[in-house]
Write a protein that holds these residues in place. Sequence first.
Motif, short mmCIF file in Angstrom:
data_model
loop_
_atom_site.label_atom_id
_atom_site.label_comp_id
_atom_site.label_asym_id
_atom_site.label_seq_id
_atom_site.Cartn_x
_atom_site.Cartn_y
_atom_site.Cartn_z
N MET A 167 0.82 -1.21 0.00
CA MET A 167 0.00 0.00 0.00
C MET A 167 0.86 1.26 0.00
SD MET A 167 -2.84 1.27 2.79
CE MET A 167 -4.06 0.07 2.33
N THR A 168 0.41 2.26 -0.77
CA THR A 168 1.12 3.53 -0.84
C THR A 168 0.41 4.60 -0.01
OG1 THR A 168 -0.14 4.29 -2.77
CG2 THR A 168 1.85 2.99 -3.19
N ILE A 169 1.08 5.71 0.19
CA ILE A 169 0.48 6.82 0.91
C ILE A 169 -0.74 7.35 0.16
CG2 ILE A 169 0.86 9.23 1.62
CD1 ILE A 169 3.72 8.49 2.28
N GLY A 170 -0.66 7.35 -1.17
CA GLY A 170 -1.78 7.82 -1.97
C GLY A 170 -3.02 6.96 -1.79
N THR A 171 -2.82 5.63 -1.74
CA THR A 171 -3.94 4.72 -1.53
C THR A 171 -4.56 4.94 -0.16
OG1 THR A 171 -2.99 3.02 -2.97
CG2 THR A 171 -4.62 2.30 -1.36
N ALA A 172 -3.72 5.07 0.86
CA ALA A 172 -4.22 5.31 2.22
C ALA A 172 -4.99 6.62 2.29
CB ALA A 172 -3.06 5.32 3.21
N SER A 173 -4.49 7.64 1.61
CA SER A 173 -5.16 8.94 1.63
C SER A 173 -6.53 8.87 0.97
CB SER A 173 -4.30 9.98 0.91
OG SER A 173 -3.04 10.12 1.54
N LEU A 174 -6.61 8.15 -0.17
CA LEU A 174 -7.89 8.04 -0.88
C LEU A 174 -8.91 7.26 -0.04
CD1 LEU A 174 -9.50 8.57 -3.44
CD2 LEU A 174 -8.64 6.42 -4.36
N ILE A 175 -8.47 6.17 0.57
CA ILE A 175 -9.36 5.40 1.44
C ILE A 175 -9.82 6.28 2.60
CG2 ILE A 175 -9.54 3.42 2.99
CD1 ILE A 175 -7.58 1.96 1.14
N GLY A 176 -8.91 7.09 3.12
CA GLY A 176 -9.26 8.01 4.20
C GLY A 176 -10.31 9.03 3.79
N ILE A 177 -10.23 9.51 2.56
CA ILE A 177 -11.22 10.46 2.06
C ILE A 177 -12.60 9.80 1.99
CG2 ILE A 177 -11.96 11.75 0.01
CD1 ILE A 177 -8.96 12.33 -0.51
N THR A 187 -15.01 2.29 2.31
CA THR A 187 -13.56 2.13 2.43
C THR A 187 -13.08 0.82 1.81
OG1 THR A 187 -13.90 1.26 4.69
CG2 THR A 187 -13.32 3.59 4.47
N ILE A 188 -13.85 -0.25 1.95
CA ILE A 188 -13.46 -1.51 1.31
C ILE A 188 -13.54 -1.37 -0.20
CG2 ILE A 188 -14.07 -3.94 0.97
CD1 ILE A 188 -15.04 -3.98 3.88
N ALA A 189 -14.60 -0.73 -0.69
CA ALA A 189 -14.73 -0.52 -2.14
C ALA A 189 -13.59 0.34 -2.67
CB ALA A 189 -16.07 0.14 -2.44
N ALA A 190 -13.23 1.38 -1.92
CA ALA A 190 -12.12 2.24 -2.34
C ALA A 190 -10.81 1.46 -2.35
CB ALA A 190 -12.01 3.44 -1.40
N GLY A 191 -10.62 0.61 -1.34
CA GLY A 191 -9.40 -0.20 -1.29
C GLY A 191 -9.30 -1.15 -2.47
N MET A 192 -10.40 -1.81 -2.81
CA MET A 192 -10.40 -2.73 -3.95
C MET A 192 -10.18 -1.98 -5.26
SD MET A 192 -13.30 -5.63 -3.08
CE MET A 192 -14.66 -4.48 -3.29
N ALA A 193 -10.79 -0.79 -5.38
CA ALA A 193 -10.65 -0.01 -6.61
C ALA A 193 -9.23 0.50 -6.81
CB ALA A 193 -11.62 1.16 -6.59
N THR A 194 -8.49 0.66 -5.72
CA THR A 194 -7.11 1.15 -5.82
C THR A 194 -6.09 0.03 -5.86
OG1 THR A 194 -7.06 1.42 -3.41
CG2 THR A 194 -7.57 3.36 -4.72
N GLY A 195 -6.56 -1.23 -5.92
CA GLY A 195 -5.64 -2.33 -6.13
C GLY A 195 -5.44 -3.30 -5.00
N LEU A 196 -6.01 -3.04 -3.81
CA LEU A 196 -5.85 -3.99 -2.71
C LEU A 196 -6.73 -5.22 -2.97
CD1 LEU A 196 -5.97 -1.72 0.48
CD2 LEU A 196 -3.97 -2.91 -0.46
N PHE A 220 -7.71 -3.39 6.31
CA PHE A 220 -7.31 -1.99 6.50
C PHE A 220 -8.52 -1.14 6.88
CE2 PHE A 220 -6.07 2.30 4.99
CZ PHE A 220 -4.90 2.43 5.73
N SER A 221 -9.68 -1.46 6.30
CA SER A 221 -10.90 -0.73 6.62
C SER A 221 -11.19 -0.76 8.12
CB SER A 221 -12.08 -1.31 5.84
OG SER A 221 -13.31 -0.79 6.31
N PHE A 222 -11.03 -1.92 8.73
CA PHE A 222 -11.38 -2.03 10.15
C PHE A 222 -10.24 -1.60 11.06
CE2 PHE A 222 -14.60 -4.78 8.20
CZ PHE A 222 -15.71 -4.09 8.67
#
Length: 265
Positions: free
Chosen positions: A140-150, A166-175, A183-185
Amino acid sequence: MELTEYVHAVILGVVQGIAEFLPISSSGHLVIADALLREYSDSSAPTESVTMGIALHFGTLLSILVVYRDDLIKLLTDKRLMTLIVIATIPVGLVGVLLKDYVDEAFGSPLLAGCALMVTAAFLLIGRRLQTSGRQLSDMTIGTASLIGIFQAIAIIPGISRSGSTIAAGMATGLNREHAARFSFLIAIPAIGGASVVQMKDLFTGEAALPASPWPLILGTMVAFIVGLAALRLLIRLVVADRLHLFAYYCIGAGCLTIVWQLLK
């Protein structure tokens, strides 16, 4: 103490325990359940006070701590992941502090919650469509973490599922699905804890009254914890099986019914 207060505590505890983890928005369902209880109950007492909200969230927070206890122990030596969790928590912290009055007002609108459930449905369907083969938390990158945070910050609106977005955002960014859920929880722990602290401030400043009896709060906490354990374990299995998107159809149905109910009042 009226029996209805205990009944309300059980109902809200069940709603919180299920909806906090399953991607259907606990806050949205608590708003809708609270409005229904107020409309069809003989009791004039508030069903979801500030103190009850804190108690319910504490119950589900305990559920996360139990299910992810091994991850939390490992987290103590993983400075990189801890940093990413902090980064992902910043957006929701800023929204919670700077827009608290608007958020509090939103919690009084079942119509808004119904509309927001439709947004949750869109997040779930789009997230599944955009998911890739998947990376692990170590990638995971800082950018991915930031987007999930948004997306977690957006989910402060009642009706938008925190776990779903947050799970959907994580999957969409490659997790991959399982790591997106993990990570969501993990970021839910500071988010839920921080929200409870903000709510507790109202108690200390006198903006919210303390309950006459603590027993309904204790009952609600216990119910939210027990139901939350079952719901969180179920969610993990559904995520691994790629069935999370099925909740989108429930959100569409619940959202439509709520909107119609509110417009016809």
